[in-house]
Design an enzyme around this catalytic site. Structure first.
Site, short mmCIF file in Angstrom:
data_model
loop_
_atom_site.label_atom_id
_atom_site.label_comp_id
_atom_site.label_asym_id
_atom_site.label_seq_id
_atom_site.Cartn_x
_atom_site.Cartn_y
_atom_site.Cartn_z
CG ASP A 362 6.85 10.00 -6.25
OD1 ASP A 362 7.18 10.71 -7.20
OD2 ASP A 362 5.70 9.95 -5.80
CG ASP A 557 5.59 6.32 -7.97
OD1 ASP A 557 6.26 6.96 -8.80
OD2 ASP A 557 5.01 6.84 -7.00
#
Length: 659
Positions: A362, A557
């Site tokens: 990420d 996430d």
């Protein structure tokens, strides 16, 4: 030792796991322990049986071989029996326990049969020596386990024992478990923070090394998050408690680490299964070594000779070195990782990370600091009104960009926001002061068919676009910073066998491209919703040769962390959901620690393989010599306990390695 423990393990690793469990349990109860056993009278009691047996064995050998006193020959058997008892009785008790649990072929039974058999044929010193060295091996194992656990146990020592809580206008000292959410606690300079909370005072500096491994003090201002385990360095402060003791960051970390040893690596599980099959096989082979020569040799058969060889065979074949050193190796790896601020939730992940060849990362909060600053405000209406409407909505979000906007707005009046709805991957919708407000990315406005300035799409930095009552009103431009070690992290990953590094982000593709170029990442994707990240990961995982790790920190996430082979969360800034879902937690929030985790995993695997090869090679050689009558009980002791000691010392090496 409980019977249930024997069902899980066939030898002394059971003791280690039980010792570990008791150790953790005692800490959870709040008891203090001296990990070095310095000045602990119980430590001397632990070593006393081995000391007594060793002293009596040496005296007996001296009388046998140096002084050769005839008077000693009269009491010789009894002398060695007494010497045997301090170390032999505990093992015989273990045999009884395992027999009650219907587990007949264990290390305890092998050792007992071998030593009692040695006594039966008059080999008293050998019988005592085998049991003594076995006990010394156990003591070495216990010391090694304690050493491996010190880095982990150090975390337990940072928990505050008491909290000073404000009740009825005065501060009361109580256990942290008794403090409720929303209560105010006071922490003096030099004291540990007992619970997670929000800073009410103007600010202070904190030592966060216990949580993050970072020695540099961290300054936290009013309104900032303070975590249990931090050490207050400056002045008396007040904190509003935001989480119960059991839910604090430190408590979660301790639970993760203490549960880590329950998830076993494949090698560890294989050795356990192997030992359960191997032990009865060698027992019956030892019986065959006594019986078969009788059928072949007939009158030339000498029972005592072949019984001695059989006993030597039993001692050599004991799987102690394997069953002790392999779990200890993994435990050492978990301990070494925790000392570097890396928490593995199981030795299986320590094993799997060595095969890692694809890392998906990420952007925000992982490769960048996730600390946004407002750079520009463009508004078609009064700026004060614009910020008040926007801030009312963003105050309900935990996103780093939302926090930056609220911080920028400062003490401006915030209207009450109602009917707030989060539109995944786009932004927020709500009613503020009677007006319908949208705040998010350009996709959000497109979803509601609101036209806006096309130039917005060309802005590379992160922006929050705002619409009021269905009309585009303006935007706020914010910027993030790349972490200092991000570029080095990518370089180190590539040097440690990671062939592909991919960056996924919900941010604009133009920003993602810019960050990827600065970090040397060739593959990147922007403008992704949480479900898009999942789809990308699943697409990458279709290639079965890939072992994929996802690294992230946010709530959005968690789905990707869950389906990756190894989920890695940034622990200091990461959301609770991400930390709970991940398999590995980086407490320092440094992406470079991922390469460190790989190095620790590889070092652990090397030590485990070395121990397996060493144990099998030495045992195979001495087994052949023993069956042929060329190895005595002394060589057997070396093949069993000696190799176990070497393996233990090799496992301890992980703690001293530099990564």
């Amino acid at each position: 030792m409980s019977q249930s423990n024997h069902k899980d393990d066939s030898c002394c690793a059971t003791k280690a796991s039980q010792h570990s469990h008791e150790h953790n349990h005692n800490h959870e109860g709040g008891e203090e322990h001296d990990h070095d056993h310095g000045g602990d009278p119980s430590a001397f009691k632990t070593y006393l049986p081995a000391i007594v047996t060793l002293a009596m064995l040496l005296i007996g050998i001296a009388f046998d071989n140096i002084f050769k006193l005839e008077a000693f020959q009269v009491i010789r058997p009894y002398w060695y029996i007494v010497a045997y008892l301090p170390v032999g009785v505990p093992v015989l008790k273990e045999v009884w326990e395992t027999f009650k649990a219907k587990d007949f072929f264990t290390e305890f039974s092998l050792m007992s049969i071998a030593t009692i058999g040695a006594f039966a044929i008059g080999e008293y010193p050998e019988g005592v020596t085998v049991m003594l060295f076995y006990t010394i091996g156990e003591l070495f194992q216990m010391a090694a386990v304690n050493r491996a656990k010190r880095n982990i146990s150090a975390l337990l020592d940072v928990r505050a024992d008491v909290a000073s809580v404000l009740r009825n206008g005065r501060y009361e000292t109580i256990k942290p478990e008794g403090v409720e959410i929303g209560e105010t606690i006071q922490i003096k300079a030099g004291e540990k923070i007992p619970l997670d909370g929000e800073m009410l005072s103007d600010g202070s500096s904190f030592n966060t090394a216990a949580l993050t491994g970072e020695s540099k003090p961290k300054t936290i201002a009013k309104g900032g998050s303070v975590l249990a385990g931090m050490l207050n360095l400056d002045k008396v402060i007040e904190i509003k408690v935001t989480k119960l003791f059991a839910d604090s960051a430190l408590s979660r970390i301790l639970e993760m680490v203490q549960n880590a040893t329950t998830r076993k690596a494949k090698t560890e599980l294989f050795i356990r299964k192997f030992a359960k099959v191997y032990t009865p096989i060698v027992f019956f082979l030892a019986l065959a070594l006594v019986a078969i020569p009788f059928l072949i040799l007939g009158k030339d058969y000498h029972f005592q000779t072949w019984l001695y060889r059989s006993l030597v065979f039993l001692v050599i074949s004991c799987p102690c070195a394997l069953v002790i050193s392999i779990p200890l190796g993994y435990f050492g790896g978990i301990g070494a990782a925790s000392a570097h601020g890396i928490l593995f939730k199981g030795s299986n992940f320590l094993d799997l990370i060595t095969k890692l060849n694809t890392v998906i990362m990420d952007k925000t909060g992982t490769l960048t600091k996730g600390v946004f600053r407002v750079q520009k405000v463009e508004s078609a209406i009064d700026k004060e009104e614009f910020l008040s409407l926007l801030t009312a909505l963003e105050a309900k979000s935990t996103h780093p960009i939302a926090k930056a906007i609220v911080e920028y707005a400062g003490e401006k009046e915030i209207y009450p926001a109602e009917h707030i709805e989060e539109i995944s991957g786009m932004g927020l919708k709500g009613s503020v002061n009677g007006k319908q407000v949208l705040a998010g990315n350009a996709k959000l406005l497109s979803k509601f068919n609101i036209s806006f300035d096309s130039k917005i799409a060309d802005i590379e930095e992160s922006i929050v676009v705002v619409a009021v009552n269905g009309a585009y009103t303006g935007y706020v431009l914010v910027a993030d910073e790349i972490k200092e070690d991000a570029a080095e992290a990518i370089k180190q990953l590539q040097l440690n066998g990671v062939q592909d590094v991919v960056m996924l982000s919900g941010d604009k593709t133009s920003i993602v491209k810019k960050v990827a170029g600065m970090l040397g990442i060739n593959s990147y994707f922007g403008d992704l919703l949480p479900e898009d990240k999942v789809a990308k990961l699943e697409e990458i995982k279709k290639d079965k040769t890939r072992v994929v790790a996802f690294v992230g920190d946010g709530i959005n996430d968690t789905p990707v962390l869950a389906i990756s082979d190894i989920g890695i969360a940034m622990g200091a800034m990461g959301s609770d959901a991400a930390i709970e879902t991940a398999d590995v937690v980086i407490q320092t929030d440094q992406p470079s620690k991922i390469a460190t985790a790989i190095k620790i995993g590889k070092a652990t695997k090397n030590v485990v393989v070395q121990n397996i090869v060493l144990a099998f090679a030495v045992k195979a050689l001495v087994l052949i010599l023993g069956a042929g009558g060329l190895a005595t009980m002394w060589e057997a002791v070396f093949a069993d306990v000696g190799v176990a000691l070497f393996a233990i010392l090799n496992a301890v090496r992980i703690q001293k390695m530099k990564f």
